[in-house]
Design a protein around this motif. Structure first.
Motif, PDB file in Angstrom:
ATOM      1  N   LEU A   1      -9.845   9.239  -6.591  1.00 26.57           N
ATOM      2  CA  LEU A   1      -9.016   9.558  -5.122  1.00 26.57           C
ATOM      3  C   LEU A   1      -7.424   9.437  -5.311  1.00 26.57           C
ATOM      4  O   LEU A   1      -6.898  10.488  -4.633  1.00 26.57           O
ATOM      5  CB  LEU A   1      -9.606   8.432  -3.962  1.00 26.57           C
ATOM      6  N   TYR A   2      -6.968   8.474  -5.835  1.00 25.34           N
ATOM      7  CA  TYR A   2      -5.545   8.400  -6.258  1.00 25.34           C
ATOM      8  C   TYR A   2      -5.016   9.397  -6.993  1.00 25.34           C
ATOM      9  O   TYR A   2      -3.893   9.798  -6.389  1.00 25.34           O
ATOM     10  CB  TYR A   2      -5.361   7.059  -6.769  1.00 25.34           C
TER      11      TYR A   2
ATOM     12  N   ARG B   1       2.206   1.588  -3.490  1.00 29.16           N
ATOM     13  CA  ARG B   1       0.846   2.281  -4.417  1.00 29.16           C
ATOM     14  C   ARG B   1       0.748   3.550  -4.345  1.00 29.16           C
ATOM     15  O   ARG B   1       0.522   4.294  -5.212  1.00 29.16           O
ATOM     16  CB  ARG B   1      -0.404   1.316  -4.138  1.00 29.16           C
TER      17      ARG B   1
ATOM     18  N   ASP C   1     -14.067   6.147  -8.834  1.00 28.46           N
ATOM     19  CA  ASP C   1     -14.015   6.943  -7.470  1.00 28.46           C
ATOM     20  C   ASP C   1     -12.533   6.681  -7.049  1.00 28.46           C
ATOM     21  O   ASP C   1     -11.871   7.596  -6.451  1.00 28.46           O
ATOM     22  CB  ASP C   1     -15.031   6.566  -6.473  1.00 28.46           C
ATOM     23  N   ARG C   2     -12.146   5.411  -7.317  1.00 25.73           N
ATOM     24  CA  ARG C   2     -11.016   5.074  -6.583  1.00 25.73           C
ATOM     25  C   ARG C   2      -9.790   5.904  -7.365  1.00 25.73           C
ATOM     26  O   ARG C   2      -8.728   6.258  -6.937  1.00 25.73           O
ATOM     27  CB  ARG C   2     -10.742   3.507  -6.645  1.00 25.73           C
TER      28      ARG C   2
ATOM     29  N   LEU D   1      -6.064   6.244   6.052  1.00 26.00           N
ATOM     30  CA  LEU D   1      -6.874   5.304   5.085  1.00 26.00           C
ATOM     31  C   LEU D   1      -6.647   3.426   5.688  1.00 26.00           C
ATOM     32  O   LEU D   1      -7.434   2.838   5.667  1.00 26.00           O
ATOM     33  CB  LEU D   1      -6.576   5.149   3.827  1.00 26.00           C
TER      34      LEU D   1
ATOM     35  N   ARG E   1       0.946  -1.422  -0.090  1.00 24.65           N
ATOM     36  CA  ARG E   1       0.142  -0.070   0.128  1.00 24.65           C
ATOM     37  C   ARG E   1       0.781   1.282   0.042  1.00 24.65           C
ATOM     38  O   ARG E   1       0.635   2.189  -0.757  1.00 24.65           O
ATOM     39  CB  ARG E   1      -1.084  -0.105   0.908  1.00 24.65           C
TER      40      ARG E   1
ATOM     41  N   PRO F   1      -7.302   2.587 -14.560  1.00 22.59           N
ATOM     42  CA  PRO F   1      -7.793   2.381 -13.304  1.00 22.59           C
ATOM     43  C   PRO F   1      -7.994   0.949 -13.193  1.00 22.59           C
ATOM     44  O   PRO F   1      -8.472   0.141 -13.982  1.00 22.59           O
ATOM     45  CB  PRO F   1      -8.932   3.388 -12.960  1.00 22.59           C
ATOM     46  N   ASP F   2      -7.899   0.492 -11.880  1.00 20.52           N
ATOM     47  CA  ASP F   2      -8.426  -0.845 -11.375  1.00 20.52           C
ATOM     48  C   ASP F   2      -9.870  -1.192 -11.864  1.00 20.52           C
ATOM     49  O   ASP F   2     -10.787  -0.087 -12.169  1.00 20.52           O
ATOM     50  CB  ASP F   2      -8.189  -1.073  -9.941  1.00 20.52           C
TER      51      ASP F   2
ATOM     52  N   ASP G   1     -16.273   0.599  -8.008  1.00 24.42           N
ATOM     53  CA  ASP G   1     -15.870   1.923  -7.428  1.00 24.42           C
ATOM     54  C   ASP G   1     -14.735   2.328  -8.206  1.00 24.42           C
ATOM     55  O   ASP G   1     -13.798   3.254  -7.697  1.00 24.42           O
ATOM     56  CB  ASP G   1     -15.545   1.783  -5.837  1.00 24.42           C
ATOM     57  N   ALA G   2     -14.272   2.019  -9.461  1.00 26.28           N
ATOM     58  CA  ALA G   2     -12.970   1.965 -10.129  1.00 26.28           C
ATOM     59  C   ALA G   2     -12.668   3.532 -10.208  1.00 26.28           C
ATOM     60  O   ALA G   2     -11.929   4.143 -10.107  1.00 26.28           O
ATOM     61  CB  ALA G   2     -13.079   1.442 -11.202  1.00 26.28           C
TER      62      ALA G   2
END
Length: 168
Positions: free
Chosen positions: A112-113, A26, A108-109, A131, A23, A100-101, A105-106
């Motif tokens: 956010l990143y 990442r 939004d994620r 987090l 994490r 994105p992944d 929720d990809a």
């Protein structure tokens, strides 16, 4: 250096805490190869420091891990920004690399990143710990500041993220 001289439970500890370290990687590296390089550098630094690690009452192993991982990540990021990129990806390859992944929720994620990526190196460390659900007391221990300072900084970072998240 004699490998057998290392504490035998280092690998066990590493396997148990691998997600925490990934994490951190990442958060500080967008590119998969850079993340893997950073992960290896963190593991190397942990390997070197592990013989000197002495568990202390009331201090979690994760506090020690975070300190080393965040220091290595920030140092690595500073070194990477000093070196100019030698190769540039074309637009299509860049789009694929930054995809994105997948998942519900990809979007939004990814947003956010992207917002987190615009924060300073130190602010990213706060966000990661937040987090992770780390209490302010533990965050203060990891970052070497007071709990009140953690609260103030977290409030300011949350405000920054709200503004950045809206723009992403």
């Amino acid at each position: 250096m004699d490998v057998s001289a290392r504490p035998p439970d280092f690998v066990t500890m590493l396997n148990q805490q691998q997600a925490l370290l990934r994490r951190v990687c990442r958060l500080y590296c967008q590119d998969a190869d850079d993340r893997q390089d950073l992960f290896q550098e963190i593991v190397l630094q942990l390997w070197r420091a592990y013989p000197r690690y002495v568990p202390q009452p009331g201090v979690k192993l994760s506090t020690w891990l975070y300190r080393i991982a965040l220091n290595v990540a920030i140092s690595s990021l500073r070194q990477r920004t000093r070196r100019p990129a030698t190769d540039e990806l074309d637009a299509e390859a860049l789009a694929v690399a930054q995809a994105p992944d997948a998942g519900p929720d990809a979007d939004d994620r990814a947003a956010l990143y992207e917002a987190i990526g615009r924060l300073s190196d130190v602010d990213k460390a706060f966000v990661l710990l937040y987090l992770e659900g780390r209490p302010y007391e533990e965050m203060a221990d990891i970052l070497g500041i007071t709990q009140n300072n953690v609260r103030v900084k977290m409030h300011r970072i949350q405000e920054k993220l709200r503004q950045l998240f809206v723009r992403c």
